[in-house]
Design an enzyme around this catalytic site. Sequence first.
Site, mmCIF file in Angstrom:
data_model
loop_
_atom_site.group_PDB
_atom_site.id
_atom_site.type_symbol
_atom_site.label_atom_id
_atom_site.label_comp_id
_atom_site.label_asym_id
_atom_site.label_seq_id
_atom_site.Cartn_x
_atom_site.Cartn_y
_atom_site.Cartn_z
ATOM 1 N N ASP A 1 0.997 -1.074 0.044
ATOM 2 C CA ASP A 1 0.015 -0.126 0.071
ATOM 3 C C ASP A 1 0.974 1.204 0.013
ATOM 4 O O ASP A 1 1.672 1.429 1.069
ATOM 5 C CB ASP A 1 -0.923 0.076 1.234
ATOM 6 C CG ASP A 1 -2.098 0.982 1.170
ATOM 7 O OD1 ASP A 1 -2.206 1.747 0.093
ATOM 8 O OD2 ASP A 1 -2.989 1.025 1.933
ATOM 9 N N ASP B 1 -2.813 2.611 -6.063
ATOM 10 C CA ASP B 1 -1.621 2.594 -5.185
ATOM 11 C C ASP B 1 -1.821 1.337 -4.073
ATOM 12 O O ASP B 1 -1.174 1.375 -3.104
ATOM 13 C CB ASP B 1 -1.991 3.860 -4.283
ATOM 14 C CG ASP B 1 -3.482 3.940 -3.546
ATOM 15 O OD1 ASP B 1 -4.154 3.021 -3.907
ATOM 16 O OD2 ASP B 1 -3.508 4.777 -2.596
ATOM 17 N N GLU B 2 -1.940 0.119 -4.729
ATOM 18 C CA GLU B 2 -2.126 -0.893 -3.770
ATOM 19 C C GLU B 2 -2.141 -2.253 -4.561
ATOM 20 O O GLU B 2 -3.041 -2.171 -5.687
ATOM 21 C CB GLU B 2 -3.116 -0.832 -2.748
ATOM 22 C CG GLU B 2 -4.591 -0.951 -2.969
ATOM 23 C CD GLU B 2 -5.576 -0.960 -1.742
ATOM 24 O OE1 GLU B 2 -5.429 -1.918 -0.999
ATOM 25 O OE2 GLU B 2 -6.483 -0.329 -1.652
#
Length: 424
Positions: A41, A135-136
């Site tokens: 993350d 983003d993860e």
Amino acid sequence: MSRRQLERGAALRGMIGPEGVEPLPGPDSDADRDCAVLHIDMDAFFAGVERLEHPETRGRPIIVGGTGPRGVVSSADYIARSYGVHSAMPMVRALRLCPDAVVFPPDGPAYRRVSEAVMDILRSVTPEVEPVSLDEAFLDVSGARRRLGSPVRIAELIRRRVREEQRLTCSVGVAATKFVAKLASTQCKPDGLLLVPTAQVTAFLHPLPVGALWGVGDKTEQALTRLGLHTVGDVARISPQTLRHEFGAALGDRLAALSHGRDDRPVVPSTPDKSIGAEETFPRDVDDTGLIHRELLRLSEKVARRVRASGQVGRTVVVKLRRADFTTITRSRTLPEPTDVAREINAAARELYAAAGLERVRLRLVGVRVEGLMPAAEAHRQLSIGEPETGWREAERAMDAVTRRFGPDAIRPAALAKREENDV
């Protein structure tokens, strides 16, 4: 309880043990032997990218989001978060809390470019990468252990490469399941690493609030609280039969399993988009049918470009209409054939808007989405008698080429250009 409420003020770097957080295991330890799932993350990703693009903001709080009267926060760095700013907060309130913040509008192309670079790092470790958002991502590193070492060592390698190659930080949770790995990464933000060995899963989970359970929203959390269930441990101690009775078989069984750390979802590489959509919140409530039609056209153009860029076509068009009182209405229509053509998507969207009976009703937001996606190569389109083999699809693909070279404002439908002239 939301994700931001679960985040701790300082990063953790270690493993959950009987006495809490302990140092990470050494190279000869087998504490992470069966913990092959990693959740990566990125920390305050949008704000971090803006910081790289604007080094003059060093030391100042950064907020990314809309700046209009109805703008909301998309991302805030950890300086801004220390003032109480968080995602989805109205921008007006965020700036009251943190008046010295530097505000940037979202820069989608920049975020996607950096996201792709990060995903390349992850895929160099293992092909078993499941992106969840820009983003993860989840990783299954079972097959990379012989080459790169234990899951914890792989997590350290990823964090180091992201920092050195992208000048950004990420937090990594290591566990045997996706559910626990994601919670671990949340708990160790920012810039942390947390291993939850299988033997310590219940010790890690049970003190957490019920809102930490995957799929528990505000209403379910309130229902659990009414039953006197405030922590994950409380849920684990109640019988599965009671949970099924209160919440139905599917949700009851899921709550029971997750409260004990059981989650059999595998890491699924490169999951295709189930739908592609776009929406717009108006600066002021709008009841002008012509303006709403133009906005539906703009959104249809945007969605169609994204569908074509993904190499897919879609069968179902959905419109989202939010009234001034926040009542949200959705309408959908399944087309005779799958499409990636803005003209066809917009025609369906306008018909759905008309059928909703909201003409002259003040709207706060409109959205267009295409569902039922499939690879374009697998879709068969039957030409009608007399229909030319080239037409709108080819024209819009030519427009794609122009926008890729000269930018999104280089070419557009006349109706949208007319709107801008009228607004001047």
